[in-house]
Design an enzyme around this catalytic site. Structure first.
Site, mmCIF file in Angstrom:
data_model
loop_
_atom_site.group_PDB
_atom_site.id
_atom_site.type_symbol
_atom_site.label_atom_id
_atom_site.label_comp_id
_atom_site.label_asym_id
_atom_site.label_seq_id
_atom_site.Cartn_x
_atom_site.Cartn_y
_atom_site.Cartn_z
ATOM 1 N N SER A 119 158.181 88.601 16.846
ATOM 2 C CA SER A 119 156.998 88.601 15.982
ATOM 3 C C SER A 119 156.422 89.994 15.813
ATOM 4 O O SER A 119 155.751 90.267 14.811
ATOM 5 C CB SER A 119 155.898 87.740 16.605
ATOM 6 O OG SER A 119 156.352 86.449 16.846
ATOM 7 N N HIS A 140 162.477 87.213 10.800
ATOM 8 C CA HIS A 140 161.273 86.597 11.376
ATOM 9 C C HIS A 140 160.904 85.320 10.627
ATOM 10 O O HIS A 140 160.223 85.363 9.595
ATOM 11 C CB HIS A 140 160.121 87.626 11.337
ATOM 12 C CG HIS A 140 158.872 87.153 12.000
ATOM 13 N ND1 HIS A 140 157.617 87.521 11.582
ATOM 14 C CD2 HIS A 140 158.680 86.337 13.063
ATOM 15 C CE1 HIS A 140 156.719 86.940 12.355
ATOM 16 N NE2 HIS A 140 157.334 86.223 13.257
ATOM 17 N N GLU A 152 160.431 87.077 7.085
ATOM 18 C CA GLU A 152 160.376 88.543 6.977
ATOM 19 C C GLU A 152 161.699 89.112 7.490
ATOM 20 O O GLU A 152 162.121 88.800 8.608
ATOM 21 C CB GLU A 152 159.208 89.094 7.809
ATOM 22 C CG GLU A 152 157.843 88.734 7.240
ATOM 23 C CD GLU A 152 156.685 89.216 8.108
ATOM 24 O OE1 GLU A 152 155.663 89.617 7.553
ATOM 25 O OE2 GLU A 152 156.792 89.187 9.358
ATOM 26 N N ASN A 190 151.678 89.404 10.515
ATOM 27 C CA ASN A 190 150.861 89.500 11.727
ATOM 28 C C ASN A 190 150.004 90.760 11.737
ATOM 29 O O ASN A 190 148.904 90.761 12.301
ATOM 30 C CB ASN A 190 151.736 89.413 12.974
ATOM 31 C CG ASN A 190 152.245 87.989 13.190
ATOM 32 O OD1 ASN A 190 151.662 87.039 12.672
ATOM 33 N ND2 ASN A 190 153.331 87.841 13.925
#
Ligand SMILES: NC(=O)c1ccc[n+]([C@@H]2O[C@H](COP(=O)([O-])OP(=O)(O)OC[C@H]3O[C@@H](n4cnc5c(N)ncnc54)[C@H](O)[C@@H]3O)[C@@H](O)[C@H]2O)c1
Length: 284
Positions: A119, A140, A152, A190
């Site tokens: 992550s 991801h 991603e 994130n």
């Protein structure tokens, strides 16, 4: 090279979800866990989830059976030797992932792509552990992998254009929407999401508004499906602190320093939905 056989290493939330996505979309899948029983239990869990999809009329029985037939459970890393792509989904700990990359370097074919589902961690740190860092990238997936459309694709400095093109084609065949991101902590989602979530905690601590009103405000005012405290509880407060720590380590930007209230809640075992309480109480 076209990807046909996919190895998944790790059988937690993400490993099982990505294995299911790949198998449902026609890839042969080798699911590797450290223990054979865990790998088999994960495949059994996937079968149950596919059974539910058949019961609800979202999947044909024949597709369910073909999906299950494409998945093999193993504890042996050498069973990944025939895989064109291996995705690691083990715990978010750089040292653990680096050690695993060294093992995968011996177990996998020289031309296999080795990808990480991290992550926040630096993909380059894992890429330099193998003989062919040009064949390493980040992929991801989001939680739950069967439902979430975004993936991603992370391009470390060493990745070749060919590797990125092959992984993009794999992601698209899985029915997902890929975005390509440079190798920076938190990538797109994130890096943007966690300062917002952290600032929501700071706002609550300052008493600007109460929990329910902050959640209601962000749902009604921004059209978000969940408020920040509902989302923190879903992600898990321990995971949220790890993500904020990784973002802070890279940027030294105090916007990413986890609010002390989050740290105290983690210390108290209030991790969100998975522990039964977090910002909300799930035991009621
Ligand atoms: N949970 C999420 O919302 C989410 C979303 C996207 C990406 N990720 C990332 O996916 C990865 C896995 O997360 P998860 O939520 O599936 O975690 P999880 O805790 O459900 O699963 C972790 C897996 O790692 C294995 N593991 C633990 N310690 C290990 C060790 N020392 N050596 C080898 N394997 C070990 C566990 O047995 C388990 O199979 C992490 O990198 C995480 O950051 C998680």
């Amino acid at each position: 090279m076209s990807i046909e056989r996919v190895g998944i290493v790790g059988s937690g939330i993400m490993g099982s979800g990505i294995a299911q996505v790949a198998a449902q979309n026609g890839f042969e899948v080798v699911l590797r866990s450290r223990k054979q029983e865990t790998a088999e239990a994960t495949v059994a869990g996937m079968e149950k989830s596919l059974d539910r999809a058949v019961e609800k009329g979202r999947m044909e029985q024949a597709d369910r059976d073909a999906t299950v037939a494409r998945v093999t459970a193993t504890s042996a890393l050498h069973d990944l030797a025939d895989c064109d792509l291996v995705i690691e989904t083990v715990v978010e700990d750089l040292e653990v992932k680096k050690r695993l990359f060294i093992e995968l370097n011996s177990a996998c074919r020289d031309d296999a792509i080795i990808a990480t589902n991290t992550s926040t961690l630096a993909v380059i740190e894992m890429a330099v552990e193998v003989n062919h860092p040009d064949r390493v990238c980040g992929v991801h997936f989001f939680n739950p992998a069967p439902a979430m459309k975004l993936v991603e694709i992370i391009r470390p400095l060493t990745a070749s254009d060919e590797t990125i093109a092959e992984i993009r084609s794999f992601v698209e065949t899985c029915g997902k929407d890929p975005v390509e991101v440079q190798d920076r902590a938190g990538f797109v989602v994130n890096a943007l999401l966690f300062p917002y979530l952290n600032n929501a905690v700071k706002m609550l601590e300052k008493g600007v508004a109460n929990r329910d009103d902050i959640d209601t405000a962000m749902k009604g005012g921004c059209n978000f499906p969940m408020g920040p405290f509902e989302l923190l509880d879903l992600v898990g407060l321990d995971t949220s602190v790890s993500i904020l720590d990784a973002l802070y380590q890279e940027t030294r930007d105090h916007n990413y320093t986890p609010d002390p209230a989050l740290l105290r809640m983690v210390a108290a075992g209030m991790l969100g939905r998975k522990s039964g309480s977090g910002f909300y109480d799930y035991n009621k």
